[in-house]
Every structure is written in C-alpha cells, then in structure tokens.
Design an enzyme around this catalytic site. Structure first.
Site, mmCIF file in Angstrom:
data_model
loop_
_atom_site.group_PDB
_atom_site.id
_atom_site.type_symbol
_atom_site.label_atom_id
_atom_site.label_comp_id
_atom_site.label_asym_id
_atom_site.label_seq_id
_atom_site.Cartn_x
_atom_site.Cartn_y
_atom_site.Cartn_z
ATOM 1 N N GLU A 132 -8.928 -7.208 3.677
ATOM 2 C CA GLU A 132 -8.128 -8.154 2.981
ATOM 3 C C GLU A 132 -7.700 -9.173 4.229
ATOM 4 O O GLU A 132 -7.547 -10.381 3.834
ATOM 5 C CB GLU A 132 -7.165 -7.571 2.256
ATOM 6 C CG GLU A 132 -7.437 -7.204 0.893
ATOM 7 C CD GLU A 132 -6.765 -6.095 0.335
ATOM 8 O OE1 GLU A 132 -5.852 -5.766 0.345
ATOM 9 O OE2 GLU A 132 -7.347 -5.168 -0.642
ATOM 10 N N TYR A 151 0.747 -1.220 -0.238
ATOM 11 C CA TYR A 151 -0.011 0.017 -0.081
ATOM 12 C C TYR A 151 0.884 1.214 0.050
ATOM 13 O O TYR A 151 0.605 2.200 -0.791
ATOM 14 C CB TYR A 151 -1.009 0.023 1.176
ATOM 15 C CG TYR A 151 -2.159 -0.791 0.823
ATOM 16 C CD1 TYR A 151 -3.275 -0.198 0.033
ATOM 17 C CD2 TYR A 151 -2.266 -2.293 0.561
ATOM 18 C CE1 TYR A 151 -4.223 -1.066 -0.562
ATOM 19 C CE2 TYR A 151 -3.102 -3.147 0.318
ATOM 20 C CZ TYR A 151 -4.327 -2.478 -0.181
ATOM 21 O OH TYR A 151 -5.375 -3.267 -0.741
HETATM 22 C C1 HEM Z 1 -6.301 2.120 -1.828
HETATM 23 C C2 HEM Z 1 -5.719 1.762 -2.943
HETATM 24 C C3 HEM Z 1 -6.216 0.946 -3.823
HETATM 25 C C4 HEM Z 1 -7.212 1.222 -4.729
HETATM 26 C C5 HEM Z 1 -8.609 2.246 -4.688
HETATM 27 C C6 HEM Z 1 -7.367 0.154 -5.780
HETATM 28 C C7 HEM Z 1 -8.491 -0.244 -6.619
HETATM 29 C C8 HEM Z 1 -8.601 -1.263 -7.445
HETATM 30 C C9 HEM Z 1 -9.320 -1.541 -8.691
HETATM 31 C C10 HEM Z 1 -10.621 -0.591 -8.525
HETATM 32 C C11 HEM Z 1 -9.094 -2.697 -9.111
HETATM 33 C C12 HEM Z 1 -9.935 -3.181 -10.324
HETATM 34 C C13 HEM Z 1 -11.021 -4.429 -9.745
HETATM 35 C C14 HEM Z 1 -11.818 -5.059 -10.808
HETATM 36 O O1 HEM Z 1 -11.463 -5.656 -11.810
HETATM 37 O O2 HEM Z 1 -13.022 -4.851 -10.697
HETATM 38 C C15 HEM Z 1 -7.950 -3.208 -8.645
HETATM 39 C C16 HEM Z 1 -7.288 -4.347 -8.860
HETATM 40 C C17 HEM Z 1 -5.912 -4.662 -8.568
HETATM 41 N N1 HEM Z 1 -5.090 -4.045 -7.844
HETATM 42 FE FE1 HEM Z 1 -5.653 -2.300 -6.554
HETATM 43 N N2 HEM Z 1 -6.159 -0.861 -5.602
HETATM 44 C C18 HEM Z 1 -5.388 -0.110 -4.632
HETATM 45 C C19 HEM Z 1 -4.277 -0.943 -3.974
HETATM 46 C C20 HEM Z 1 -3.362 -1.964 -4.561
HETATM 47 C C21 HEM Z 1 -2.228 -2.056 -4.284
HETATM 48 C C22 HEM Z 1 -1.421 -1.668 -3.186
HETATM 49 C C23 HEM Z 1 -1.707 -3.078 -5.265
HETATM 50 C C24 HEM Z 1 -0.438 -3.648 -5.267
HETATM 51 C C25 HEM Z 1 0.710 -3.053 -5.380
HETATM 52 C C26 HEM Z 1 -2.818 -3.303 -6.069
HETATM 53 C C27 HEM Z 1 -2.848 -4.277 -7.037
HETATM 54 C C28 HEM Z 1 -3.929 -4.601 -7.864
HETATM 55 C C29 HEM Z 1 -4.058 -5.684 -8.668
HETATM 56 C C30 HEM Z 1 -2.676 -6.627 -9.199
HETATM 57 C C31 HEM Z 1 -5.376 -5.771 -9.052
HETATM 58 C C32 HEM Z 1 -5.952 -6.737 -10.033
HETATM 59 C C33 HEM Z 1 -5.931 -6.379 -11.481
HETATM 60 C C34 HEM Z 1 -6.457 -7.342 -12.483
HETATM 61 O O3 HEM Z 1 -6.254 -8.831 -12.132
HETATM 62 O O4 HEM Z 1 -6.973 -7.176 -13.293
HETATM 63 N N3 HEM Z 1 -4.005 -2.546 -5.571
HETATM 64 N N4 HEM Z 1 -7.413 -2.311 -7.485
#
Ligand code: HEM
Length: 139
Positions: A133, A91
């Site tokens: 989580e 994060y």
């Molecule tokens: C407050 C912080 C964060 C927000 C608002 C956020 C938001 C999101 C959103 C909206 C999605 C898409 C979900 C969907 O497919 O409907 C997502 C997926 C993802 N996020 Fe985050 N995220 C955050 C933090 C993080 C962090 C810290 C990481 C890692 C470095 C991360 C890695 C990922 C990954 C790997 C996916 C999956 C993508 C996929 O398989 O398509 N996110 N996140």
C-alpha cells in the site's frame, strides 16, 4: 514466521473455513466497538465484506507455506484498501479484533499456541499489505 507458526496456522485452516464468517462477523463487532473511528472507513463497503475477509483469512491459512499463491489477491485488495484510505495504524486494530474473535468463536480450540501463531501470521501479512500500500500511495 517460523516453522511452528506455519504448521499451527495451516492446521487451523479447516476450522477457519468452517467458522470463517462467524469469526469475521465477531471481528467487525469488536473492531467497531473498540475503535469507532474505524467504522467510517467501511462506509462504502459491500454487504458481503465479512465473507470476502473470511475467504481471504482461510486462503491465507491454507497457503501459508506457499504465499506466492496469494500475490494476485493481495495486490487486488491492496488497491481497494488504498481507495478506502486504509493506513498502517489501522492494522493493529483489525489484528487485535481478529484475535479476540478467533478466541471467542474457537473456544477451547484457540489454545495459547494457536493464538500466538495467528498473532505472528497476522503481523506478517500486515507487513506485506502495508508495504504494498505504501508503494501504491507513493506511486
Ligand atoms: C491483513 C489484514 C486484512 C485483510 C486480510 C483484508 C482483506 C480484505 C478483503 C478480502 C477485502 C475485499 C476486497 C474485495 O472487495 O474484493 C477488503 C476490503 C476492505 N478492507 Fe481489508 N483487509 C485487511 C486489513 C484491513 C484493515 C486494517 C482495514 C481498516 C481498518 C481494512 C478495511 C477494508 C475496507 C474499508 C475495505 C473495502 C470494503 C469495500 O469497499 O467493499 N482492511 N479487505
């Protein structure tokens, strides 16, 4: 989060909607340049991942005084994060990259007050995700 953070973040919502994709594209650039280990986490991510993140950042800014509206979205994303093995240590990497991107794209509009408010708001949202989580990892 205090009242000042809430008011400032909300006042940036329209700008974030307009520049959201630019900000999240810049965010990933900084994230992968400074934390190469984060790139592997996105191996299976969809091509429009930056759009989804931009939409959520905007939704957060617009609803920061009504966070209940985001609960469903947060739960869905938390499940996806757990599937992608996102951990608490990731994060701050995203937070730092997001703030750098906001400064870069908003330029003069990113006053120190705006940056402080976003740092506070991002920290709050991170804690919500990390707690959700943790629940899912230990379920
Ligand atoms: C407050 C912080 C964060 C927000 C608002 C956020 C938001 C999101 C959103 C909206 C999605 C898409 C979900 C969907 O497919 O409907 C997502 C997926 C993802 N996020 Fe985050 N995220 C955050 C933090 C993080 C962090 C810290 C990481 C890692 C470095 C991360 C890695 C990922 C990954 C790997 C996916 C999956 C993508 C996929 O398989 O398509 N996110 N996140």
């Amino acid at each position: 989060m205090n009242e000042t953070t809430i008011a400032i973040v909300k006042s940036t919502a329209a700008l974030l909607k307009e520049k959201g994709e630019e900000i999240t594209t810049a965010m990933y650039k900084h994230l992968f340049a400074n934390y190469p280990e984060a790139e592997a986490l996105f191996e299976n991510a969809s091509a429009d991942q930056h759009k989804k993140l931009a939409q959520m950042v905007y939704a957060y800014a617009a609803n920061i005084d009504n966070l209940g509206a985001l609960t469903g979205g947060i739960e869905k994303v938390a499940k996806i994060h757990v599937g992608a093995k996102i951990l608490p240590k990731h994060y701050p990497m995203v937070g730092e990259s997001l703030l750098t991107a906001i400064k870069e794209v908003l330029g003069d509009a990113a006053t120190p007050e705006v940056i402080d408010a976003w740092a506070d708001a991002y920290g709050f949202l991170s804690k919500v995700f990390i707690a959700k989580e943790k629940e899912l990892y230990t379920a």
